[in-house]
Design an enzyme around this catalytic site. Sequence first.
Site, PDB file in Angstrom:
ATOM      1  N   HIS A 135       0.836  -1.208   0.000  1.00 62.55           N
ATOM      2  CA  HIS A 135       0.000   0.000   0.000  1.00 62.55           C
ATOM      3  C   HIS A 135       0.864   1.248   0.000  1.00 62.55           C
ATOM      4  O   HIS A 135       1.947   1.265   0.580  1.00 62.55           O
ATOM      5  CB  HIS A 135      -0.937   0.005   1.211  1.00 62.55           C
ATOM      6  CG  HIS A 135      -0.224  -0.165   2.518  1.00 62.55           C
ATOM      7  ND1 HIS A 135       0.159  -1.412   2.991  1.00 62.55           N
ATOM      8  CD2 HIS A 135       0.204   0.728   3.432  1.00 62.55           C
ATOM      9  CE1 HIS A 135       0.786  -1.265   4.149  1.00 62.55           C
ATOM     10  NE2 HIS A 135       0.836   0.031   4.444  1.00 62.55           N
ATOM     11  N   CYS A 191       8.427  19.497  14.491  1.00 63.10           N
ATOM     12  CA  CYS A 191       7.233  19.946  13.771  1.00 63.10           C
ATOM     13  C   CYS A 191       7.495  19.928  12.268  1.00 63.10           C
ATOM     14  O   CYS A 191       8.497  20.436  11.793  1.00 63.10           O
ATOM     15  CB  CYS A 191       6.830  21.352  14.210  1.00 63.10           C
ATOM     16  SG  CYS A 191       5.490  22.043  13.212  1.00 63.10           S
ATOM     17  N   CYS A 194       7.368  24.003  11.075  1.00 63.54           N
ATOM     18  CA  CYS A 194       8.280  25.069  11.520  1.00 63.54           C
ATOM     19  C   CYS A 194       9.585  24.524  12.073  1.00 63.54           C
ATOM     20  O   CYS A 194      10.438  25.289  12.522  1.00 63.54           O
ATOM     21  CB  CYS A 194       7.595  25.953  12.562  1.00 63.54           C
ATOM     22  SG  CYS A 194       7.393  25.149  14.164  1.00 63.54           S
ATOM     23  N   HIS A 208       0.561  21.803  19.442  1.00 63.12           N
ATOM     24  CA  HIS A 208       1.210  22.600  18.413  1.00 63.12           C
ATOM     25  C   HIS A 208       0.682  22.219  17.023  1.00 63.12           C
ATOM     26  O   HIS A 208       0.455  23.092  16.182  1.00 63.12           O
ATOM     27  CB  HIS A 208       2.723  22.403  18.499  1.00 63.12           C
ATOM     28  CG  HIS A 208       3.474  23.230  17.518  1.00 63.12           C
ATOM     29  ND1 HIS A 208       3.661  24.591  17.661  1.00 63.12           N
ATOM     30  CD2 HIS A 208       4.075  22.898  16.349  1.00 63.12           C
ATOM     31  CE1 HIS A 208       4.349  25.054  16.630  1.00 63.12           C
ATOM     32  NE2 HIS A 208       4.614  24.040  15.810  1.00 63.12           N
ATOM     33  N   GLU A 212      -0.790  24.656  14.146  1.00 54.86           N
ATOM     34  CA  GLU A 212      -0.224  24.676  12.788  1.00 54.86           C
ATOM     35  C   GLU A 212      -1.293  24.332  11.745  1.00 54.86           C
ATOM     36  O   GLU A 212      -1.314  24.890  10.650  1.00 54.86           O
ATOM     37  CB  GLU A 212       0.941  23.683  12.658  1.00 54.86           C
ATOM     38  CG  GLU A 212       2.216  24.084  13.402  1.00 54.86           C
ATOM     39  CD  GLU A 212       2.962  25.241  12.736  1.00 54.86           C
ATOM     40  OE1 GLU A 212       2.320  26.084  12.069  1.00 54.86           O
ATOM     41  OE2 GLU A 212       4.189  25.306  12.902  1.00 54.86           O
TER      42      GLU A 212
HETATM   43  P1  5GP Z   1       1.542   0.824   7.399  1.00 59.04           P
HETATM   44  O1  5GP Z   1       2.023   1.175   8.759  1.00 59.04           O
HETATM   45  O2  5GP Z   1       1.446  -0.655   7.191  1.00 59.04           O
HETATM   46  O3  5GP Z   1       2.344   1.503   6.332  1.00 59.04           O
HETATM   47  O4  5GP Z   1       0.102   1.437   7.251  1.00 59.04           O
HETATM   48  C1  5GP Z   1      -1.066   0.668   7.290  1.00 59.04           C
HETATM   49  C2  5GP Z   1      -2.243   1.626   7.320  1.00 59.04           C
HETATM   50  O5  5GP Z   1      -3.449   0.879   7.202  1.00 59.04           O
HETATM   51  C3  5GP Z   1      -2.349   2.411   8.614  1.00 59.04           C
HETATM   52  O6  5GP Z   1      -2.308   3.801   8.321  1.00 59.04           O
HETATM   53  C4  5GP Z   1      -3.674   1.971   9.223  1.00 59.04           C
HETATM   54  O7  5GP Z   1      -4.355   3.035   9.853  1.00 59.04           O
HETATM   55  C5  5GP Z   1      -4.434   1.441   8.045  1.00 59.04           C
HETATM   56  N1  5GP Z   1      -5.364   0.358   8.344  1.00 59.04           N
HETATM   57  C6  5GP Z   1      -5.144  -0.679   9.195  1.00 59.04           C
HETATM   58  N2  5GP Z   1      -6.185  -1.528   9.158  1.00 59.04           N
HETATM   59  C7  5GP Z   1      -7.082  -1.026   8.268  1.00 59.04           C
HETATM   60  C8  5GP Z   1      -8.348  -1.476   7.802  1.00 59.04           C
HETATM   61  O8  5GP Z   1      -8.872  -2.517   8.184  1.00 59.04           O
HETATM   62  N3  5GP Z   1      -8.975  -0.685   6.886  1.00 59.04           N
HETATM   63  C9  5GP Z   1      -8.420   0.476   6.424  1.00 59.04           C
HETATM   64  N4  5GP Z   1      -9.140   1.174   5.523  1.00 59.04           N
HETATM   65  N5  5GP Z   1      -7.234   0.919   6.846  1.00 59.04           N
HETATM   66  C10 5GP Z   1      -6.561   0.183   7.758  1.00 59.04           C
HETATM   67 ZN    ZN Z   2       5.438  24.189  14.009  1.00 63.29          ZN
END
Ligand code: 5GP
Ligand code: ZN
Length: 219
Positions: A135, A191, A194, A208, A212
């Site tokens: 992903h 941050c 900034c 913060h 921002e």
């Molecule tokens: P990673 O840390 O693997 O790069 O990111 C995985 C992402 O998948 C995370 O941002 C998390 O919030 C999201 N995520 C985890 N489980 C699910 C799910 O069941 N459905 C969706 N839509 N997102 C998920």
């Molecule tokens: Zn800042």
Amino acid sequence: GARDGLGVYIAKPETYGPDVVVYHNEDFVAIHDMFPKSSLHLLLLPRDESKTRLHPFEAFEDIEFLAKVKAEACKLRTLAAGELRRKYGKDSEQEQARQAALSADPPPNELPQGRDWEQEIMVGVHAVPSMNHLHVHVLSVDRYSDRLKHRKHYNSFSTPFFVPLEEFPLAEDDMRRRPTEEGYLKRDFICWRCDKSFGNRFVDLKQHLAQEFKEWKKL
Ligand code: 5GP
Ligand code: ZN
């Protein structure tokens, strides 16, 4: 298991509403992250069965595949930019100036440029993903979300742990191939806007980030 949670979207994207699946085609599914770490946080899931189980660093060694993913991510970034314009256009001084010029009678010869929202979107992968299916994160830069609850949440999008898609293919000796040795997630909070350091004071950082966020969307 829990780490396989993204597989269902690839298998059956048509069973989800637009609040979950943004769009899908033969090769990709774009979804809303269920635990968004910014005010807009999408995921691009390639459907290629020979790639979806690979670590992104390995999957993106295939230059042809990488080019496809980059092209699709570019489309999703444009779509996300449109979403930011809809969400924050009314707050943004740049957008207000453009609207005011458009409705002036007579309109000026030179219209002010609207805000470039594409520049406000980050596209990349985690050096150590937690979810198994390949992903790509497509998220607004604000890192403003009540789901951003842990220090690793912030640092995973704010240190070299986050690897921008445009930087692939990575060199063989790229330091980000050994992320755990580098301790990116344990670094002091800096941050994104900034460069102010918050040490390990997460509550101060969160306060913060809220400030921002307000200023960022009004730019
Ligand atoms: P990673 O840390 O693997 O790069 O990111 C995985 C992402 O998948 C995370 O941002 C998390 O919030 C999201 N995520 C985890 N489980 C699910 C799910 O069941 N459905 C969706 N839509 N997102 C998920
Ligand atoms: Zn800042």
